[in-house]
Design an enzyme around this catalytic site. Structure first.
Site, PDB file in Angstrom:
ATOM      1  N   ASP A  44       3.358  -0.704   4.095  1.00 21.98           N
ATOM      2  CA  ASP A  44       3.866   0.553   3.806  1.00 21.98           C
ATOM      3  C   ASP A  44       2.837   1.679   3.203  1.00 21.98           C
ATOM      4  O   ASP A  44       2.267   1.172   2.217  1.00 21.98           O
ATOM      5  CB  ASP A  44       5.122   0.342   2.677  1.00 21.98           C
ATOM      6  CG  ASP A  44       5.631   1.535   2.205  1.00 21.98           C
ATOM      7  OD1 ASP A  44       6.475   2.020   2.933  1.00 21.98           O
ATOM      8  OD2 ASP A  44       5.003   2.364   1.129  1.00 21.98           O
ATOM      9  N   TYR A  49      -1.364   8.311  -0.072  1.00 16.38           N
ATOM     10  CA  TYR A  49      -2.071   7.292  -0.465  1.00 16.38           C
ATOM     11  C   TYR A  49      -3.715   7.106  -0.070  1.00 16.38           C
ATOM     12  O   TYR A  49      -4.257   6.309  -0.529  1.00 16.38           O
ATOM     13  CB  TYR A  49      -1.341   5.924   0.144  1.00 16.38           C
ATOM     14  CG  TYR A  49       0.010   5.571  -0.381  1.00 16.38           C
ATOM     15  CD1 TYR A  49       0.588   6.603  -1.326  1.00 16.38           C
ATOM     16  CD2 TYR A  49       0.685   4.601  -0.054  1.00 16.38           C
ATOM     17  CE1 TYR A  49       1.905   6.164  -1.623  1.00 16.38           C
ATOM     18  CE2 TYR A  49       1.984   4.115  -0.034  1.00 16.38           C
ATOM     19  CZ  TYR A  49       2.685   5.257  -0.904  1.00 16.38           C
ATOM     20  OH  TYR A  49       4.008   5.068  -1.308  1.00 16.38           O
ATOM     21  N   LYS A  74       4.203   8.148   5.616  1.00 11.22           N
ATOM     22  CA  LYS A  74       4.922   8.995   5.087  1.00 11.22           C
ATOM     23  C   LYS A  74       4.521  10.517   5.226  1.00 11.22           C
ATOM     24  O   LYS A  74       3.017  10.647   4.976  1.00 11.22           O
ATOM     25  CB  LYS A  74       5.347   8.756   3.678  1.00 11.22           C
ATOM     26  CG  LYS A  74       5.679   7.371   3.389  1.00 11.22           C
ATOM     27  CD  LYS A  74       6.068   6.994   2.031  1.00 11.22           C
ATOM     28  CE  LYS A  74       6.508   5.676   1.564  1.00 11.22           C
ATOM     29  NZ  LYS A  74       5.050   4.912   1.261  1.00 11.22           N
ATOM     30  N   HIS A 107       8.445  11.894   2.466  1.00  8.14           N
ATOM     31  CA  HIS A 107       7.962  11.363   1.068  1.00  8.14           C
ATOM     32  C   HIS A 107       8.821  11.611   0.047  1.00  8.14           C
ATOM     33  O   HIS A 107       9.110  10.977  -0.784  1.00  8.14           O
ATOM     34  CB  HIS A 107       6.308  11.359   1.127  1.00  8.14           C
ATOM     35  CG  HIS A 107       5.641  10.238   0.015  1.00  8.14           C
ATOM     36  ND1 HIS A 107       4.446   9.790   0.083  1.00  8.14           N
ATOM     37  CD2 HIS A 107       6.252   9.549  -0.937  1.00  8.14           C
ATOM     38  CE1 HIS A 107       4.150   9.027  -0.631  1.00  8.14           C
ATOM     39  NE2 HIS A 107       5.244   8.928  -1.434  1.00  8.14           N
TER      40      HIS A 107
HETATM   41  N1  LIG Z   1       8.093   6.444  -1.949  1.00  8.31           N
HETATM   42  C1  LIG Z   1       7.627   6.468  -2.966  1.00  8.31           C
HETATM   43  O1  LIG Z   1       7.494   7.428  -3.663  1.00  8.31           O
HETATM   44  C2  LIG Z   1       6.796   5.371  -3.841  1.00  8.31           C
HETATM   45  C3  LIG Z   1       6.411   5.451  -5.085  1.00  8.31           C
HETATM   46  C4  LIG Z   1       5.662   4.353  -5.358  1.00  8.31           C
HETATM   47  C5  LIG Z   1       5.515   3.016  -4.798  1.00  8.31           C
HETATM   48  N2  LIG Z   1       5.662   3.310  -3.473  1.00  8.31           N
HETATM   49  C6  LIG Z   1       5.494   1.989  -2.689  1.00  8.31           C
HETATM   50  O2  LIG Z   1       6.085   0.905  -3.258  1.00  8.31           O
HETATM   51  C7  LIG Z   1       4.670  -0.244  -3.383  1.00  8.31           C
HETATM   52  C8  LIG Z   1       5.093  -1.060  -4.551  1.00  8.31           C
HETATM   53  O3  LIG Z   1       4.777  -0.158  -5.695  1.00  8.31           O
HETATM   54  P1  LIG Z   1       3.795  -0.233  -6.957  1.00  8.31           P
HETATM   55  O4  LIG Z   1       2.692  -0.998  -6.263  1.00  8.31           O
HETATM   56  O5  LIG Z   1       3.682   0.772  -7.681  1.00  8.31           O
HETATM   57  O6  LIG Z   1       4.532  -1.536  -7.581  1.00  8.31           O
HETATM   58  P2  LIG Z   1       4.786  -2.768  -7.657  1.00  8.31           P
HETATM   59  O7  LIG Z   1       4.709  -3.732  -6.552  1.00  8.31           O
HETATM   60  O8  LIG Z   1       6.186  -3.122  -8.351  1.00  8.31           O
HETATM   61  O9  LIG Z   1       3.838  -3.513  -8.910  1.00  8.31           O
HETATM   62  C9  LIG Z   1       2.388  -3.717  -8.456  1.00  8.31           C
HETATM   63  C10 LIG Z   1       1.850  -3.997  -9.791  1.00  8.31           C
HETATM   64  O10 LIG Z   1       2.142  -5.454  -9.898  1.00  8.31           O
HETATM   65  C11 LIG Z   1       1.103  -6.383 -10.247  1.00  8.31           C
HETATM   66  N3  LIG Z   1       1.560  -7.609  -9.352  1.00  8.31           N
HETATM   67  C12 LIG Z   1       1.747  -7.703  -8.394  1.00  8.31           C
HETATM   68  N4  LIG Z   1       2.104  -8.920  -8.119  1.00  8.31           N
HETATM   69  C13 LIG Z   1       2.849  -9.432  -9.117  1.00  8.31           C
HETATM   70  C14 LIG Z   1       3.239 -10.560  -9.306  1.00  8.31           C
HETATM   71  N5  LIG Z   1       3.675 -11.472  -8.815  1.00  8.31           N
HETATM   72  N6  LIG Z   1       3.572 -10.675 -10.859  1.00  8.31           N
HETATM   73  C15 LIG Z   1       2.989 -10.076 -11.877  1.00  8.31           C
HETATM   74  N7  LIG Z   1       2.471  -8.773 -11.670  1.00  8.31           N
HETATM   75  C16 LIG Z   1       2.288  -8.380  -9.961  1.00  8.31           C
HETATM   76  C17 LIG Z   1       0.034  -5.599  -9.441  1.00  8.31           C
HETATM   77  O11 LIG Z   1      -1.462  -5.837  -9.883  1.00  8.31           O
HETATM   78  P3  LIG Z   1      -2.248  -6.583  -8.684  1.00  8.31           P
HETATM   79  O12 LIG Z   1      -2.593  -5.822  -7.655  1.00  8.31           O
HETATM   80  O13 LIG Z   1      -3.655  -6.886  -9.580  1.00  8.31           O
HETATM   81  O14 LIG Z   1      -1.832  -7.772  -8.282  1.00  8.31           O
HETATM   82  C18 LIG Z   1       0.334  -4.004  -9.666  1.00  8.31           C
HETATM   83  O15 LIG Z   1      -0.304  -3.765 -10.673  1.00  8.31           O
HETATM   84  C19 LIG Z   1       3.541   0.879  -3.367  1.00  8.31           C
HETATM   85  O16 LIG Z   1       2.419   0.173  -2.956  1.00  8.31           O
HETATM   86  C20 LIG Z   1       4.014   1.987  -2.310  1.00  8.31           C
HETATM   87  O17 LIG Z   1       3.935   1.295  -0.897  1.00  8.31           O
HETATM   88  C21 LIG Z   1       6.517   4.297  -2.895  1.00  8.31           C
END
Ligand SMILES: NC(=O)c1ccc[n+]([C@@H]2O[C@H](COP(=O)([O-])OP(=O)(O)OC[C@H]3O[C@@H](n4cnc5c(N)ncnc54)[C@H](OP(=O)(O)O)[C@@H]3O)[C@@H](O)[C@H]2O)c1
Length: 283
Positions: A44, A49, A74, A107
């Site tokens: 994704d 990004y 997106k 997006h």
């Molecule tokens: N459509 C939108 O507007 C929108 C907005 C935000 C995000 N997104 C999408 O959603 C995805 C996920 O969002 P996100 O990356 O912000 O949040 P997330 O996946 O909920 O959290 C990622 C964070 O948690 C840590 N982490 C990863 N695995 C873990 C685990 N098993 N236990 C504890 N901590 C862990 C990661 O650190 P490390 O990297 O150090 O492991 C990172 O700091 C994005 O990459 C993007 O593709 C979309």
């Protein structure tokens, strides 16, 4: 990996690897190669990004047949409207270096969304995009756009995790048979969520970590989870959630953690303009 059928017949893997905030400096390439090696078949990304180049290169270099990898990107706000939408779609395809994109999303739902949607519908008809969807739509925003669309969206990608369960918009989406995709599936690393006593107890019981309990909750809810990690061990473990099942009582305990709140309010005044200025996407 479990697959979910979208309302247009396209099948999407239940977990995708999120690459938000992984820079295009070799890190995104490395992370996506690691994710593909760990068994993810769904990535994704987004124009905003700024890593579509490395995501596409990692997919192309992986040696895995293209049709076995599901790539989402997106369209960004600066490419809304019909003509600008066409430019944005071509830009994503070019940066990714792919002949088609599996899923392409609006997006952020502000500005000339209907014009952009028309460009996306055309690209879908031409086979340049297999499925089209939206993101960050609340009930208010949904009702202002979706009823006018000739093609209904296949997904709405929204903030979702045990603390943010989005009941109202998901009820509306269910009427249209539109699947939810979870951004912030682990609360973006929110310590309060990851140290929550219910989640910690389930993690202990199943020999998993708190992030895996959140992702398993989402999978069992039928919500497509998009965990991000730049850490090879967590990249691997976040997809390792198919060897246990939460009981009905445990799902009830997790439903009870919903706060009804989200960290981002798409309905707030001036959000579109703020985002447009914060992320400057080139053609
Ligand atoms: N459509 C939108 O507007 C929108 C907005 C935000 C995000 N997104 C999408 O959603 C995805 C996920 O969002 P996100 O990356 O912000 O949040 P997330 O996946 O909920 O959290 C990622 C964070 O948690 C840590 N982490 C990863 N695995 C873990 C685990 N098993 N236990 C504890 N901590 C862990 C990661 O650190 P490390 O990297 O150090 O492991 C990172 O700091 C994005 O990459 C993007 O593709 C979309």
């Amino acid at each position: 990996m479990e697959m979910i059928k979208l309302n247009d017949g396209v099948e999407i893997p239940a977990i995708g690897f999120g690459v938000y905030m992984i820079p295009n400096d070799g890190s995104a390439y490395k992370a996506v190669r690691e994710a593909l090696d760990a068994g993810y078949r769904h990535i994704d990304t987004a124009a905003a990004y700024f890593n579509e180049e490395e995501v596409g290169k990692a997919v192309r270099d992986s040696g895995i047949p293209r049709e076995e990898i599901f790539v989402t990107s997106k369209l960004w706000l600066s490419h809304y409207g019909y003509e600008r939408g066409k430019v944005g779609i071509e830009s994503s395809l070019k940066k990714l270096g792919l002949d088609y994109i599996d899923l392409y999303l609006i997006h952020q739902p502000y500005g000339d969304v209907p014009g952009a949607w028309k460009a996306m519908e055309e690209a879908k008809a031409e086979g340049r995009i297999r499925s089209i969807g939206v993101s960050n739509m609340t009930p208010k925003i949904w009702n202002s756009f979706v009823p006018q669309f000739a093609t209904k969206p296949s997904v709405n990608q929204i903030e979702f995790n045990p603390f943010t369960q989005q009941k109202e918009i998901r009820r509306l989406m269910a009427e249209y048979d539109v699947k939810a995709e979870a951004w912030y599936p682990m609360g973006h690393g929110n310590a309060e969520l990851l140290n929550n006593p219910v989640i910690a107890r389930l993690a202990e019981k199943y020999g998993k970590n708190a992030g895996q309990i959140c992702i398993r909750f989402e999978v069992q809810e039928g919500v497509i989870a998009l965990p991000k990690s730049a850490n090879p061990e967590r990249i691997r473990t976040n997809a390792d959630v198919f060897d246990f099942e939460l009981t009905e009582e445990e799902m009830e305990e997790l439903y009870a953690l919903d706060t009804g709140k989200s960290s981002h309010d798409p309905d707030a005044e001036g959000v579109g303009e703020m985002l447009l200025n914060a992320f400057v996407v080139e053609d």
